[in-house]
Design a protein around this motif. Structure first.
Motif, PDB file in Angstrom:
ATOM      1  N   ASP A   1     -20.839  -8.494  24.628  1.00 49.81           N
ATOM      2  CA  ASP A   1     -20.422  -7.558  23.581  1.00 49.81           C
ATOM      3  C   ASP A   1     -21.493  -6.533  23.207  1.00 49.81           C
ATOM      4  OD1 ASP A   1     -18.021  -8.778  23.569  1.00 49.81           O
ATOM      5  OD2 ASP A   1     -18.005  -9.307  21.445  1.00 49.81           O
ATOM      6  N   ILE A   2     -22.741  -6.920  23.241  1.00 48.05           N
ATOM      7  CA  ILE A   2     -23.772  -5.945  22.853  1.00 48.05           C
ATOM      8  C   ILE A   2     -24.289  -5.200  24.080  1.00 48.05           C
ATOM      9  CG2 ILE A   2     -25.966  -5.586  21.653  1.00 48.05           C
ATOM     10  CD1 ILE A   2     -25.416  -8.089  20.054  1.00 48.05           C
ATOM     11  N   GLU A   3     -24.592  -5.938  25.124  1.00 51.80           N
ATOM     12  CA  GLU A   3     -25.087  -5.276  26.340  1.00 51.80           C
ATOM     13  C   GLU A   3     -23.943  -4.629  27.128  1.00 51.80           C
ATOM     14  OE1 GLU A   3     -28.482  -6.478  28.256  1.00 51.80           O
ATOM     15  OE2 GLU A   3     -29.178  -6.143  26.217  1.00 51.80           O
TER      16      GLU A   3
ATOM     17  N   VAL B   1     -20.628  -4.357  15.964  1.00 49.69           N
ATOM     18  CA  VAL B   1     -21.415  -4.948  17.059  1.00 49.69           C
ATOM     19  C   VAL B   1     -21.871  -3.862  18.029  1.00 49.69           C
ATOM     20  CG1 VAL B   1     -21.275  -6.477  19.072  1.00 49.69           C
ATOM     21  CG2 VAL B   1     -20.341  -7.215  16.874  1.00 49.69           C
TER      22      VAL B   1
ATOM     23  N   TRP C   1     -34.820  -9.315  21.867  1.00 52.54           N
ATOM     24  CA  TRP C   1     -34.664  -9.080  20.422  1.00 52.54           C
ATOM     25  C   TRP C   1     -33.263  -9.511  19.991  1.00 52.54           C
ATOM     26  CZ3 TRP C   1     -34.819  -3.496  17.929  1.00 52.54           C
ATOM     27  CH2 TRP C   1     -34.899  -3.620  16.560  1.00 52.54           C
ATOM     28  N   ARG C   2     -32.271  -9.141  20.794  1.00 50.82           N
ATOM     29  CA  ARG C   2     -30.883  -9.481  20.456  1.00 50.82           C
ATOM     30  C   ARG C   2     -30.643 -10.992  20.552  1.00 50.82           C
ATOM     31  NH1 ARG C   2     -29.112  -4.341  24.058  1.00 50.82           N
ATOM     32  NH2 ARG C   2     -29.193  -2.821  22.379  1.00 50.82           N
TER      33      ARG C   2
ATOM     34  N   LEU D   1     -35.257  -5.364  24.459  1.00 55.09           N
ATOM     35  CA  LEU D   1     -34.050  -5.283  23.623  1.00 55.09           C
ATOM     36  C   LEU D   1     -33.192  -6.535  23.760  1.00 55.09           C
ATOM     37  CD1 LEU D   1     -32.975  -1.549  24.079  1.00 55.09           C
ATOM     38  CD2 LEU D   1     -33.771  -2.634  21.981  1.00 55.09           C
TER      39      LEU D   1
ATOM     40  N   PHE E   1     -38.176  -9.349  16.201  1.00 54.86           N
ATOM     41  CA  PHE E   1     -38.849  -8.401  17.091  1.00 54.86           C
ATOM     42  C   PHE E   1     -40.193  -8.925  17.592  1.00 54.86           C
ATOM     43  CE2 PHE E   1     -41.190  -4.471  18.095  1.00 54.86           C
ATOM     44  CZ  PHE E   1     -40.313  -3.957  19.046  1.00 54.86           C
TER      45      PHE E   1
ATOM     46  N   ALA F   1      -9.293 -12.580  19.230  1.00 56.24           N
ATOM     47  CA  ALA F   1     -10.605 -12.001  19.575  1.00 56.24           C
ATOM     48  C   ALA F   1     -10.643 -11.596  21.044  1.00 56.24           C
ATOM     49  CB  ALA F   1     -11.712 -13.007  19.269  1.00 56.24           C
TER      50      ALA F   1
ATOM     51  N   PHE G   1     -22.271 -13.880  24.078  1.00 54.49           N
ATOM     52  CA  PHE G   1     -21.874 -12.791  23.172  1.00 54.49           C
ATOM     53  C   PHE G   1     -22.782 -11.562  23.344  1.00 54.49           C
ATOM     54  CE2 PHE G   1     -22.363 -10.574  19.118  1.00 54.49           C
ATOM     55  CZ  PHE G   1     -21.048 -10.231  18.847  1.00 54.49           C
TER      56      PHE G   1
ATOM     57  N   PHE H   1     -15.057  -5.326  13.291  1.00 56.89           N
ATOM     58  CA  PHE H   1     -16.274  -6.084  13.584  1.00 56.89           C
ATOM     59  C   PHE H   1     -16.850  -5.662  14.941  1.00 56.89           C
ATOM     60  CE2 PHE H   1     -18.039  -9.803  15.810  1.00 56.89           C
ATOM     61  CZ  PHE H   1     -19.191  -9.964  15.076  1.00 56.89           C
TER      62      PHE H   1
ATOM     63  N   LEU I   1     -25.026  -1.994  17.525  1.00 57.14           N
ATOM     64  CA  LEU I   1     -26.304  -2.609  17.909  1.00 57.14           C
ATOM     65  C   LEU I   1     -26.781  -2.118  19.281  1.00 57.14           C
ATOM     66  CD1 LEU I   1     -26.081  -6.390  16.878  1.00 57.14           C
ATOM     67  CD2 LEU I   1     -27.296  -4.571  15.730  1.00 57.14           C
ATOM     68  N   ARG I   2     -25.860  -1.549  20.041  1.00 55.64           N
ATOM     69  CA  ARG I   2     -26.248  -1.040  21.365  1.00 55.64           C
ATOM     70  C   ARG I   2     -27.197   0.144  21.247  1.00 55.64           C
ATOM     71  NH1 ARG I   2     -20.541  -1.028  24.766  1.00 55.64           N
ATOM     72  NH2 ARG I   2     -20.113  -3.240  24.498  1.00 55.64           N
TER      73      ARG I   2
ATOM     74  N   ASN J   1     -26.879  -3.841   7.389  1.00 53.80           N
ATOM     75  CA  ASN J   1     -25.873  -4.828   7.800  1.00 53.80           C
ATOM     76  C   ASN J   1     -26.032  -5.178   9.282  1.00 53.80           C
ATOM     77  OD1 ASN J   1     -25.062  -2.335   8.502  1.00 53.80           O
ATOM     78  ND2 ASN J   1     -22.881  -2.660   8.121  1.00 53.80           N
ATOM     79  N   GLN J   2     -26.668  -4.290  10.020  1.00 56.07           N
ATOM     80  CA  GLN J   2     -26.967  -4.606  11.419  1.00 56.07           C
ATOM     81  C   GLN J   2     -28.025  -5.707  11.501  1.00 56.07           C
ATOM     82  OE1 GLN J   2     -27.936  -1.237  13.845  1.00 56.07           O
ATOM     83  NE2 GLN J   2     -26.113  -0.127  13.191  1.00 56.07           N
TER      84      GLN J   2
ATOM     85  N   LEU K   1     -26.290  -8.850  10.774  1.00 53.97           N
ATOM     86  CA  LEU K   1     -25.553  -9.273  11.960  1.00 53.97           C
ATOM     87  C   LEU K   1     -26.514  -9.876  12.984  1.00 53.97           C
ATOM     88  CD1 LEU K   1     -22.969  -9.395  13.675  1.00 53.97           C
ATOM     89  CD2 LEU K   1     -23.399  -7.052  14.369  1.00 53.97           C
ATOM     90  N   ARG K   2     -27.677  -9.302  13.088  1.00 53.61           N
ATOM     91  CA  ARG K   2     -28.683  -9.818  14.028  1.00 53.61           C
ATOM     92  C   ARG K   2     -29.058 -11.253  13.678  1.00 53.61           C
ATOM     93  NH1 ARG K   2     -31.036  -5.805  16.795  1.00 53.61           N
ATOM     94  NH2 ARG K   2     -31.118  -4.338  15.086  1.00 53.61           N
TER      95      ARG K   2
ATOM     96  N   LEU L   1     -18.893 -14.984  13.904  1.00 53.77           N
ATOM     97  CA  LEU L   1     -19.695 -13.875  13.367  1.00 53.77           C
ATOM     98  C   LEU L   1     -18.890 -13.046  12.374  1.00 53.77           C
ATOM     99  CD1 LEU L   1     -21.571 -12.753  16.606  1.00 53.77           C
ATOM    100  CD2 LEU L   1     -22.572 -13.835  14.597  1.00 53.77           C
ATOM    101  N   ARG L   2     -17.644 -12.803  12.713  1.00 52.94           N
ATOM    102  CA  ARG L   2     -16.811 -12.001  11.801  1.00 52.94           C
ATOM    103  C   ARG L   2     -16.689 -12.700  10.448  1.00 52.94           C
ATOM    104  NH1 ARG L   2     -12.124 -11.318   9.451  1.00 52.94           N
ATOM    105  NH2 ARG L   2     -11.318 -13.349  10.081  1.00 52.94           N
TER     106      ARG L   2
ATOM    107  N   LEU M   1     -11.102  -7.918  13.281  1.00 53.64           N
ATOM    108  CA  LEU M   1     -11.906  -8.154  14.497  1.00 53.64           C
ATOM    109  C   LEU M   1     -12.273  -6.841  15.178  1.00 53.64           C
ATOM    110  CD1 LEU M   1     -10.022 -11.255  15.923  1.00 53.64           C
ATOM    111  CD2 LEU M   1     -12.480 -11.156  15.503  1.00 53.64           C
TER     112      LEU M   1
ATOM    113  N   ARG N   1     -17.261 -14.459  18.428  1.00 51.25           N
ATOM    114  CA  ARG N   1     -16.722 -13.317  17.666  1.00 51.25           C
ATOM    115  C   ARG N   1     -16.121 -13.780  16.346  1.00 51.25           C
ATOM    116  NH1 ARG N   1     -13.557 -10.700  22.747  1.00 51.25           N
ATOM    117  NH2 ARG N   1     -15.309  -9.638  23.704  1.00 51.25           N
TER     118      ARG N   1
END
Lengths: 204, 201
Positions: free
Chosen positions: B158-160, A50, B54-55, B51, B60, A11, B154, A46, A53-54, B135-136, B139-140, B189-190, A43, B186
């Motif tokens: 990974d998101i921000e 992810v 929320w993440r 945001l 929300f 990962a 994370f 995946f 989501l941005r 699916n998002q 994931l949330r 979650l995977r 991965l 990661r």
């Protein structure tokens, strides 16, 4: 094939968080290990999900409503007085809050030490006096009037003294028990008996 | 940080100084009690804070409550903020802290334990879950079930998309710890998402 590469390490590799040497070594490993290659690929997929989501968005209506609510509360909110805010700002930005606290703690500690050091130690003589007084209680009544002035009654409060102060101390000459010489006359004027006794009434 | 971002984006240095100077002036006026200046700062950052909340929380409605709390706290303690530092980092730190407190209160309220590795349950309608974009949402919810430190690391990384060093600074942790938390998150979650996908296929 079973290998010792953990999925967490894979990962990190997929996320680009390994250093160049580690990444190169793992890259070579993935060429020959199908299991790790499959996990690595999963991965990577995946990571793509992810990143989607941005692209989250918030509706302008919801955003506007939230903005109004926040501003309404901000206007209603009472803030601390100006002088207090100025003081806090000085503390936080000038000396920094934690340093200010550390300084105050230091001043308190030094002050406490100074006060403690100014306290006079218990005089050693008082212990000896107390011992003499205790010994004086054992003097028989018939000798008490002649040996010493009336003893004060023992204090009901017993103060605990430090270990050093409780150790026996050498008594000074004036604190030593008084010796009494007793003279006894007999019927015979040529015979006079002398004997000496200490403060406890014991013959010496 | 903001200045660095502007530099990287190719904006001229004069514009960078101008932006920094404008923000500093807004902050000084807001500290002095000018609500309009605070509103200008709010407009710049409210969406990002919402945001992020929320993440971090996966809900929300809760994120809206947290956003309000973050800005009220920022307004209250604005005078303690060092105006030479980036506002965004400060707001992100407040957001992470408020979300953490909010999450703990919510857990106590609902008496629900969201332990590490707890499988995420899908809703009753699998077709809804795996429809486009759903699916998002799954994931949330999986992210919301992570332990708070792993979740924060994370989300920020990974998101921000923030650098690991910045995440470590925000979370007051070391880069090594953050890397470890991210890698564990990661993998969890995977597996959670993969398990649900297989279950519904």
């Amino acid at each position: 094939m079973k290998c010792d590469i953990s999925e967490e390490r894979l990962a990190l590799y997929v996320g680009g968080e390994l250093n160049a040497a580690e990444a190169d070594a793992l890259h070579e490993h993935l060429q020959v290990c199908n299991t790790c290659a499959a996990v690595s690929e999963a991965l990577r997929e995946f990571q793509g999900t992810v990143k989607a989501l941005r692209a989250d968005s918030v509706s302008p209506i919801a955003m506007s409503r939230l903005h109004r609510e926040i501003m309404n509360q901000v206007v209603e909110q009472k803030r601390s007085p100006e002088w207090w805010r100025q003081l806090e700002r000085t503390l936080f930005l000038g000396v920094r809050w934690k340093y200010a606290l550390a300084g105050i703690a230091g001043v308190i500690a030094i002050g406490s030490l100074a006060i403690l050091s100014q306290q006079e130690p218990q005089p050693v003589g008082s212990v000896a006096t107390e011992r003499t007084q205790t010994a004086g209680l054992l003097v028989p009544d018939e000798f008490r009037s002649t040996t010493a002035p009336a003893e004060p009654p023992p204090s009901p409060i017993v103060r605990k003294k430090p270990m050093a102060a409780r150790r026996p101390q050498p008594a000074t000459p004036e604190e030593l028990p008084r010796q009494i010489m007793v003279k006894l006359f007999t019927d015979d004027p040529h015979i006079v008996i002398y004997w000496s006794i200490d403060g406890n009434g014991e013959t010496q | 940080m903001e200045v660095a971002k502007l530099w990287m984006s190719g904006i001229e240095p004069e514009r960078v100084d101008e932006a920094s100077g404008k923000m500093a002036r807004l902050l000084e006026r807001a500290i002095a009690g000018d609500a309009a200046s605070f509103e200008a700062i709010l407009k710049l950052y409210e969406r990002r804070v919402l945001l992020l909340s929320w993440r971090l929380l996966g809900n929300f409605e809760d994120a809206q409550d947290v956003t309000q709390e973050v800005f009220l706290r920022a307004y209250k303690y604005l005078h303690r903020f060092d105006t030479t530092k980036p506002v965004e980092g400060w707001l992100v730190r407040i957001t992470v802290n408020v979300c953490r407190d909010f999450g703990r209160r919510r857990q106590q309220r609902l008496k629900v334990s969201s332990q590490a590795g707890t499988p995420v349950t899908a809703s009753s309608d699998p077709h809804t879950d795996f429809a486009a974009g759903e699916n998002q949402e799954l994931l949330r919810r999986a992210i919301a079930a992570l332990p708070e430190k792993e979740r924060a690391a994370f989300v920020l990384r990974d998101i921000e998309g923030r650098p690991t060093a910045e995440v470590a600074a925000i979370l007051k942790s070391s880069e090594t710890t953050v890397r470890s938390q991210i890698s564990i998150a990661r993998v969890k979650l995977r597996k959670a998402i993969e398990g649900l996908t297989e279950k519904h296929l």
